[in-house]
Design a protein around this motif. Structure first.
Motif, PDB file in Angstrom:
ATOM      1  N   LEU A  21       0.855  -1.192   0.000  1.00 19.38           N
ATOM      2  CA  LEU A  21       0.000   0.000   0.000  1.00 19.38           C
ATOM      3  C   LEU A  21       0.890   1.240   0.000  1.00 19.38           C
ATOM      4  N   GLU A  22       0.500   2.240  -0.770  1.00 17.81           N
ATOM      5  CA  GLU A  22       1.272   3.487  -0.855  1.00 17.81           C
ATOM      6  C   GLU A  22       0.347   4.666  -0.646  1.00 17.81           C
ATOM      7  N   PHE A  23       0.751   5.564   0.240  1.00 16.94           N
ATOM      8  CA  PHE A  23      -0.021   6.790   0.425  1.00 16.94           C
ATOM      9  C   PHE A  23       0.669   7.935  -0.306  1.00 16.94           C
ATOM     10  N   TRP A  24      -0.146   8.748  -0.943  1.00 18.09           N
ATOM     11  CA  TRP A  24       0.341   9.949  -1.624  1.00 18.09           C
ATOM     12  C   TRP A  24      -0.512  11.117  -1.175  1.00 18.09           C
ATOM     13  N   GLU A  25       0.118  12.275  -1.094  1.00 22.98           N
ATOM     14  CA  GLU A  25      -0.633  13.477  -0.745  1.00 22.98           C
ATOM     15  C   GLU A  25      -0.524  14.503  -1.861  1.00 22.98           C
ATOM     16  N   VAL A  26      -1.635  15.081  -2.217  1.00 28.35           N
ATOM     17  CA  VAL A  26      -1.647  16.176  -3.184  1.00 28.35           C
ATOM     18  C   VAL A  26      -1.971  17.436  -2.392  1.00 28.35           C
ATOM     19  N   LYS A  27      -1.103  18.431  -2.529  1.00 22.62           N
ATOM     20  CA  LYS A  27      -1.216  19.645  -1.718  1.00 22.62           C
ATOM     21  C   LYS A  27      -1.575  20.824  -2.617  1.00 22.62           C
ATOM     22  N   PHE A  28      -2.583  21.581  -2.223  1.00 26.78           N
ATOM     23  CA  PHE A  28      -3.068  22.717  -3.000  1.00 26.78           C
ATOM     24  C   PHE A  28      -3.057  23.969  -2.135  1.00 26.78           C
ATOM     25  N   LYS A  29      -2.516  25.037  -2.663  1.00 28.10           N
ATOM     26  CA  LYS A  29      -2.556  26.301  -1.925  1.00 28.10           C
ATOM     27  C   LYS A  29      -3.043  27.405  -2.847  1.00 28.10           C
ATOM     28  N   SER A  30      -3.989  28.188  -2.359  1.00 29.21           N
ATOM     29  CA  SER A  30      -4.539  29.307  -3.126  1.00 29.21           C
ATOM     30  C   SER A  30      -5.147  30.288  -2.129  1.00 29.21           C
ATOM     31  N   ARG A  31      -5.322  31.550  -2.544  1.00 26.91           N
ATOM     32  CA  ARG A  31      -5.988  32.472  -1.632  1.00 26.91           C
ATOM     33  C   ARG A  31      -7.395  31.942  -1.356  1.00 26.91           C
ATOM     34  N   ALA A  32      -8.071  31.494  -2.394  1.00 23.54           N
ATOM     35  CA  ALA A  32      -9.424  30.963  -2.236  1.00 23.54           C
ATOM     36  C   ALA A  32      -9.665  29.923  -3.319  1.00 23.54           C
ATOM     37  N   PHE A  33     -10.639  29.060  -3.070  1.00 21.83           N
ATOM     38  CA  PHE A  33     -10.988  28.013  -4.042  1.00 21.83           C
ATOM     39  C   PHE A  33     -12.452  28.136  -4.429  1.00 21.83           C
ATOM     40  N   LEU A  34     -12.791  27.664  -5.591  1.00 24.24           N
ATOM     41  CA  LEU A  34     -14.192  27.600  -6.018  1.00 24.24           C
ATOM     42  C   LEU A  34     -14.852  26.367  -5.400  1.00 24.24           C
ATOM     43  N   TYR A  35     -16.173  26.323  -5.518  1.00 23.66           N
ATOM     44  CA  TYR A  35     -16.944  25.219  -4.941  1.00 23.66           C
ATOM     45  C   TYR A  35     -16.490  23.862  -5.528  1.00 23.66           C
TER      46      TYR A  35
END
Lengths: 282, 282
Positions: free
Chosen positions: B215-229
């Motif tokens: 099993l492998e865990f991966w993380e996707v990281k997102f940074k923004s001032r704001a996000f849409l719905y």
């Protein structure tokens, strides 16, 4: 008749569970509020339509609130005449399908000889106890770690002292002081051989994202062929008392020599929430 | 009268929650089967006996099943005449006391000026999306990871292709394709600036004890001032489709250019279970 139906097939299964909502791994009467993991395993197995009721023979008994990364059990499955024995993979899939809503999961299943016994053939058991340091109050435990660790009150622990104390527990001893009394106590030899006892820093769930909050996870690892009733939780409680300066490392040695379960105060036992059966080795 | 009672004190609080059993962070009508995290926060705050009802102004809305390591909110507390304003620490302790049974925890509280607004003053938000690879079937998800990750069906993911696709999303774009339609859509500008998008291997809960299971865990990281719905879940869904070879990296660019929410098939949205609001930066 039995001969026509063919011999039952015996399987060794490994399974995982989140112990918080069970009375322990062992079966309880079905009218109890909290059932055992075994109740759910056997209920799932009955749905595979065996021609005789299925009983799980659990390798390692765990208390209410104790978790398992991998406990083991053996079971016999007698199928209707003419039906082939399940393959290991079929058994895993069938049991997991019926266990679906429960936090219990079959990891693997394999055919074993009919002389195999999950409890008596085990060569060793390994347990992990998870400690969380740096919490001034239990409300500081991350919500994702609730029921999955113990955050002992009262500041940092003296890890070197705990490691020094741990050395007295390693090896073969009469562990009478470190067991809880039960109806089986009079019939069970209190001598056990602790093969491994390690205290290491470890990650927590997503803790790499909140390292700045001063929380530290530690794991205490225990390996022995077998353990006495609540032995791990009592050894952890005593080691934490050493880490808190309430006991000197040398007093662990003295507690061993007393050979009396009443020598360890009952509140010195670590809670179930931090304990994980890591694996059973064959 | 208001003047005699003194001005209300405004606080910025950070809080954590396990989102599975909530309708989302936002308040719902109290007759709903599943309530919002905000309902519990406000119920706990009312137990502190303020002289006016307390409203939490949440920084970042999260859907049902989405978790937060740290979401933020501001609130005003008006106390009875003569009573001193709560210190940050008192507020943390008081709220956590009344939140006790819920997997919601106040991390910190601080006084802020009455012009501060948790939603509009935020400089950025960081989300983490957790993927679990190596599961042939959802029953292979470790019980300790249930509701805390997404195990997309169908074999390994092409991570280099996903990283190539991610580059098209970085920066300032019209993200119309990557939002879900809601009643607010017509009033909201679809341009956002994605400051960070990283895809990294990461540990799972106790995964150092079962690394051998593939099993492998991966993380996707997102940074923004704001996000849409639902922007993060839709971007993850599209990236996973790239990882599965269903989309070419370059098609992410094309999807952006279409500027139409209907261009992304609805089933391409990643489930809520893997999404964590990591923090809100001020």
């Amino acid at each position: 008749c039995r001969a026509m139906a063919g011999a039952p097939a015996r399987y060794l299964v490994f399974f995982q569970y989140f112990g918080t909502r069970y009375s322990g791994v062992t079966e309880t009467r079905s009218d109890q509020a909290l059932l055992g993991v075994q109740n759910y395993l056997e209920k799932a197995a009955q749905k595979l339509r065996p021609s005789a009721p299925i009983k799980f023979h659990i390798s390692s008994r765990t208390d209410s609130g104790v978790h398992a990364l991998a406990n083991a059990a053996h079971l016999d499955i007698q199928r209707a005449p003419g039906k082939a024995a399940f393959s290991g993979q079929q058994l895993v899939q069938g049991l997991n399908y019926h266990l679906k809503p429960e936090p219990i999961r079959i990891l693997s299943a394999q055919r074993v000889p009919s002389t195999f016994h999950a409890r008596f053939c085990a060569l060793s058991r390994t347990y992990i106890y998870r400690l969380l340091l740096g919490c001034a109050h239990f409300s500081q435990i991350p919500v994702f770690e609730r029921d999955l660790c113990w955050a002992p009150a009262g500041g940092p622990l003296d890890i070197p002292a705990m490691r020094e104390a741990a050395k007295f527990l390693l090896g073969t001893h009469d562990f009478s002081t470190f067991r809880s009394l039960s109806s089986e106590t009079p019939f069970q030899c209190p001598v056990r051989t602790l093969l491994q006892l390690e205290i290491q820093p470890a990650p927590g769930f997503l803790s790499h994202h909140y390292g700045h909050r001063g929380l530290e996870f530690w794991e205490v690892k225990f390996k022995s062929r077998a353990f006495l009733y609540r032995q791990v939780r009592r050894m952890v409680g005593a080691l934490v008392a050493v880490g808190q300066g309430k006991l000197a490392p040398r007093e662990i040695q003295e507690l061993l020599e007393v050979k009396d379960a009443r020598a360890l105060p009952p509140h010195a036992m670590a809670p179930a929430s931090g304990l994980f059966l890591k694996c059973v080795e064959y």
